[in-house]
Design an enzyme around this catalytic site. Sequence first.
Site, short mmCIF file in Angstrom:
data_model
loop_
_atom_site.label_atom_id
_atom_site.label_comp_id
_atom_site.label_asym_id
_atom_site.label_seq_id
_atom_site.Cartn_x
_atom_site.Cartn_y
_atom_site.Cartn_z
N HIS B 266 19.71 24.12 -39.52
CA HIS B 266 20.25 24.88 -40.65
C HIS B 266 19.59 26.26 -40.72
O HIS B 266 20.28 27.29 -40.75
CB HIS B 266 19.98 24.08 -41.94
N GLU B 267 18.26 26.29 -40.73
CA GLU B 267 17.56 27.58 -40.84
C GLU B 267 17.83 28.45 -39.61
O GLU B 267 17.83 29.68 -39.72
CB GLU B 267 16.05 27.36 -41.02
N HIS B 270 20.73 30.65 -40.34
CA HIS B 270 20.31 31.84 -41.10
C HIS B 270 19.59 32.83 -40.17
O HIS B 270 19.80 34.04 -40.23
CB HIS B 270 19.33 31.44 -42.22
N GLU B 296 25.09 31.37 -46.10
CA GLU B 296 25.14 29.91 -46.05
C GLU B 296 26.22 29.44 -45.08
O GLU B 296 26.08 28.37 -44.46
CB GLU B 296 25.39 29.36 -47.46
#
Lengths: 499, 499
Positions: B266-267, B270, B296
Site C-alpha cells: 500500500h505505502e 504512495h 489513495e
Amino acid sequence: MLTTTTPAYDGLTSTFQRLHHLQHLQSIAWWDQAANMPPRGSDARAAALAEMAALMHRMRTDPQLRDGLDRAEQEPLSDLQRANLREMRREWWQSNALPESLVQRAQLATSRCEHAWRKQRPANDWPGFLANFREVLATGREEATLLAEQSGLSRYDALIDRYEPGMSCAQLDRIFGDVRQWLPGLIQRVVDKQSREPVIAPVGPFPIAAQRALCERAMRLLGFDFEAGRLDVSTHPFAGGVPEDVRLTTRFREDEFLISLMGTIHETGHGRYEQNRPRELLGQPVSRARSMAIHESQSLSFEMQLGSHPGFAGLLAPLVRESFGDQPAFEAGNLHRLMTRVKPGLIRVDADEVTYPAHIILRYEIERPLIEGEIEPEDVPALWDAKMGELLGIDTRGNFKDGPLQDVHWPEALFGYFACYSLGAMYAAQWFAAMRRQTPDLDASIAAGNLAPVFDWLRDNIWSAASRYTTDELAQRATGEVLNPAHFRAHLEARYLAG
Amino acid sequence: MLTTTTPAYDGLTSTFQRLHHLQHLQSIAWWDQAANMPPRGSDARAAALAEMAALMHRMRTDPQLRDGLDRAEQEPLSDLQRANLREMRREWWQSNALPESLVQRAQLATSRCEHAWRKQRPANDWPGFLANFREVLATGREEATLLAEQSGLSRYDALIDRYEPGMSCAQLDRIFGDVRQWLPGLIQRVVDKQSREPVIAPVGPFPIAAQRALCERAMRLLGFDFEAGRLDVSTHPFAGGVPEDVRLTTRFREDEFLISLMGTIHETGHGRYEQNRPRELLGQPVSRARSMAIHESQSLSFEMQLGSHPGFAGLLAPLVRESFGDQPAFEAGNLHRLMTRVKPGLIRVDADEVTYPAHIILRYEIERPLIEGEIEPEDVPALWDAKMGELLGIDTRGNFKDGPLQDVHWPEALFGYFACYSLGAMYAAQWFAAMRRQTPDLDASIAAGNLAPVFDWLRDNIWSAASRYTTDELAQRATGEVLNPAHFRAHLEARYLAG
C-alpha cells in the site's frame, strides 16, 4: 507585557532561541544525511540545507542584531547574562566578520578541492590536489588577514580562535615545543617495553548484531541516556543531533570489534557533554560546549582516560565474553594491552594515544607557516617527510595518500583545527589528575565499577559550566590552573612506562 | 539579469521553491520523529517544528505574495504556468483563509482532545471524550462557516475541498447513495460464497528480519527506487520524506506477516507516486500530488488492484516460501484467498476491500450533519450503532472504543477527509478498467510478472500529470470519464463473486 530593564538583551535571547530551533532541524537533517539518506536524495538535501543556511545567515547578519548587541552592553545584566552576551557576540562575529563574497569564494574552492580529493587521495595524486589546494589556501590566507585586521590577533591566531577561543600560537609553540622534546624518546621507550609484552589477538568473526549490542551496553555503562539519544551507523563516526536527542554513529567490520567499541566510547564522551549542557539555558549561546578542545577533552576522557584504564578493561572483559564467547584474548589484562598498544604509523586517525601528538605537531608546524606565507603548498611533502622522520622515525617519501593527502581538514580549509585534538588529550589528563586529588581511590573505584566520581566531576566542572566561563577560567576553576601539559606527560609515563 | 515578461510569476516561483526546500527539512524531521526519535527528544522537536511552521506561515501570509498572485494573473503565462498559478493560489488560500486566532484556538482544542483521546479510547470513555470533542467540533464548525462564506461553497463542501478540491456533498450523496444500495447485499453474497471456500492459515512465527527482507523484495518487484527511498519501522505506517527521498514505514509482528506485507505494498503505491512526480517541476505547487483521493488511488492500485490480484499472489508465493520455508498456506491460490477474505468487523483500518466503504459511508453520514449543526456529538453513538447494523449487521452498543472513538480523525478535526479513502478505491478500479481497455491481456501479463503495463499507465496518466489538471480533467483525460463508481462495483463483483 511586563516591563523589563533589559529589553535589548531580551530581544537577543528570543532571536537566538529561534536560531536554536532552526539548528535543531539542520542537525537532524545532517545526521540523517550521514546515517540514512539514499544516494539520489543528496541534491535535494543539499538544496534544502543551503536554503536553511542562507535563512539563518540572514538572521545573524540582520543589522538589528548588531544594534541589539551594542544596546544590551549598556543594560544591567547578571554575570550569567553577560557571559551569554559575550557568546552571542562571538556567534555574531563569526557570521559577520567576513564579506559574503569571500565566504562564497572560499566555499566554492573548498567544495571543488574536497570533491576532487576523494579520488585524488586513493590515486596518490599530489600534483592534481595542488592545483585545487592553491585556491583553498589563497582564500584561507585572505580570511586570516581580514580576521586578523579586525580582531587584532595574528593571522594564524585568528584562525585558531574560530575553534579554540583564547588559544594562540604563542601558547601552542610553548606546549608543542615542550612535547616535541620528550615525545620521540618516550615513544621509543614504550615500544621497547611493549616488545617484551606479548599480546594475544582476538579471533573473529565478530557478528555485527553482537557488536552493536556490546557498544550499547558500553554506552549504558558510561551513562549515555538512550531516552534522549541513539546509536546508528555511518561511514565516518560522529556525535550529532541535538542536546535533547543526541545521535552517535559508529561503523562495524566483522573481522574487528575493538575499533568500533573504542570509537563508540569516544563518541559517548561527546554525547554525554551534549546531553548534560544546562537544560534551562538550551537555545542560548552560553549553553554551548566551551570549545573544540574542551569537547575533545570529553571524548578522550571517555576513550583514553576512562575507557583505556586497566580497571575499565576489567569491566569490559565480561561484556566482551558475553558478546562473542570466551577466548584467551578477552582476559582483562590482555584486553588492556590491546587497547594501549603503541606503534608509530602513517595515519593520524589510526594512531594510538602516545604517537597521536606527533601527527598534530607535524600538522601545526606545517599549517602555520603555510597560512603566514612562509612556505607554499609545493614545500609540504619534503617538510612532511622530514618531520615524520624526526617525530616517528618513518619514511614517507612518495606516499602522499598516507601523508599530506590523508585528512579532510586541508581540502576543507579547516586551518587552525588540528591542535584541538591534542589540547583535548592534555585537558583530559588534567581533569583526571584533578579527580584523583579529589578522589584519591579513583582508580580502585573505576576498577570496582563505580564510575560516579568521574561523571560527577565532569558534570560539575565541565558539562554544567558550558560556555559560562572562558576556557582558561574553566580550567582554573576546575583544576586550579590553566592548561598544563605536564599532566598529559605524567599520564603517558604512568600508563605506558610504569610497572 | 535577463528581462522577463512574467516578473510577478517568476517571483512567485522562487518563493515556492524556497518553501519547498524548507518543507524538505520539515518532512525529514517528521519522518525521524515517527521512525527514530527517542521519547525525551519530543519537546525540543515540537518546538523546532513549531518555529518552522511559524516561519513558513509568515512566508505564505506575506501581503507581497497576494500582490504577486494578482499581478501574475495578468501576465502572459503558458498553460502549465497557469496551472501552477492556480495551485499556488490554492496553497495561498489554505494559509490565508482563516484568521490566525481561530487557527490557534482550533489547534489547542484538537491537541487537547487528541492527547486525552489516547487514553480515553482504551478506557471506552465516551463522556470524557465528549467534553473535549465539543470544543473541537465548535471550532470545526466556525472554520466551515468562514471557509464557506469566502469560497461560496456549502460548509461541509468547504471542508472537503481542503483535501479533495472539486469534490462536493452533491457528488458524494450520489456516489455513496448508490453504493449504499448494493453494498450490504454484495457483502452478504461474498460472505456466503467464501464460507464454502476453506482457507489454510499460515503458521508462525515469522522472524522480523525475514519479513523486512520480504517487504523489500515486494517493493523492488513493484518498482520502488531504493536509491531514492527507504523502508523503516514506525507505530503507524505512512509514506513520508520527500519526492527525491521517499521514506516508507511499516510495523512487524512475529505472529503475522500478511498485514505488514500488504501494508508495505500500500505505502509503495504512495511512494511511487511521490518518486515519479515531475522532476523538473519539483518545488512548484503544480508538481504536487493531485489530491488525497488520487493519492489513495495509487496506494490502492498497488495494494488492492495489483497486490491482491490472483496473478500477483502467484508472484508473491515463491518469495513468501523463500522467506519462511514451505507450508500449505503459501500456495498461490490460498495466499490469494487469505488476501481477499471478507468479514464485517468493527474497525475501519482492519477492514477488507469489500466492507471498507461501509465504514466510510457511515462516517460521512454522521460527520456531515455534525458539521452542519443538524446533530450534536451526543447523538453520535445511537447513529453509529444504527448504521453499523444497517450496513454491516453489527451491534456496537456500549462499545465506544471500537466505535466512534476508533479513529484519530475526529479528535484531530480532520472533517471531510474520510471520503477520500473510498474515492481512492473507486478511482483505482477506474484506472484498472482503463488499463484493461488499453492492454486486453493485462491480467495474463500481471500473472506472468510483467507489471510494466500497470506502471507505464500510472506514470503516463497520473504520476507525470501531478496537479497540472483538475481532478475531473485528470480522470477524463486518463479514462474518458470523470469518477464513475460503477467500475468499483464491477471490480468487486468480478473478484469476489465470479467463478
